[in-house]
Write a protein that holds these residues in place. Structure first.
Motif: not given
Length: 200
Positions: A159-188
């Motif tokens: 058998t199998s299970d189906n999944f639905y996921v939502q990711f969000e890059f959170v806008d915290n209302g502050e200066d987030q310029n330090q993340f420009q052109d950065d990348s994040l590699s996620l391992v699940w």
């Protein structure tokens, strides 16, 4: 020959005769059966489709990303749990980050659709950041809600299970310029566990 000698000889002869009769009886009454037995171990084989859940470019604070994927039990044994562990690494583009980008990427939900009810979703993860997910191991095939509908916890063979996921890059209302052109590699990592032993 005296009476004692005759009696002793008679007893010895009788004992010899009995032993020969007993030995002969054992030799002629014999039965042997042989069985050939096997112990064959089952298999735990969990697969995921697609093998890359998310690969997105040019995100900015406030963006969200919806994805679906499937876990399938392709082994011969039932699975009791599938533990989900999170790890990630951030590549800094040279903006001298003072913060962890993983604190700004949020998993708004991860739902197991096969374990959900008619109107109530079965949330394996609900509104937490990648940073906070590190060090936890939620069970992706656990039924966490009370409902007559949807499957029970675990993942049966075939058998199998189906999944639905939502990711969000959170806008915290502050200066987030330090993340420009950065990348994040996620391992699940999805770690399947066998069911408890049982009588066979």
């Amino acid at each position: 020959m005296g009476i004692k000698q005759k009696l002793g000889l008679g007893v010895a002869s009788a004992a010899l005769g009995l032993s020969l009769v007993g030995g002969g009886t054992y030799a002629y009454f014999n039965d042997v059966e042989t069985t050939t037995n096997t112990f064959a171990a089952g298999t735990l084989d969990l697969s995921i489709s697609p093998d890359v859940i998310i690969n997105v470019d040019d995100i900015k604070p406030g963006d969200w990303m919806n994805r679906t994927f499937k876990l399938k039990n392709e082994g011969s044994l039932d699975i009791s749990k599938v533990l989900l562990t999170t790890d990630y690494s951030v590549t800094d583009a040279g903006n001298d980050n003072s913060d962890d980008m993983g604190k700004h990427i949020r998993v708004n939900f991860l739902q197991n659709l096969d374990k959900s009810g008619l109107v109530t979703p079965n949330d394996i993860i609900y509104s937490t950041t990648l940073h906070d997910l590190k060090g936890t191991a939620p069970d992706a095939v656990q039924k966490k809600i009370w409902s007559f509908f949807g499957e029970r916890s675990g993942l049966k063979s075939g058998t199998s299970d189906n999944f639905y996921v939502q990711f969000e890059f959170v806008d915290n209302g502050e200066d987030q310029n330090q993340f420009q052109d950065d990348s994040l590699s996620l391992v699940w990592k999805f770690d399947a566990k066998q069911t408890a032993g049982e009588s066979k």
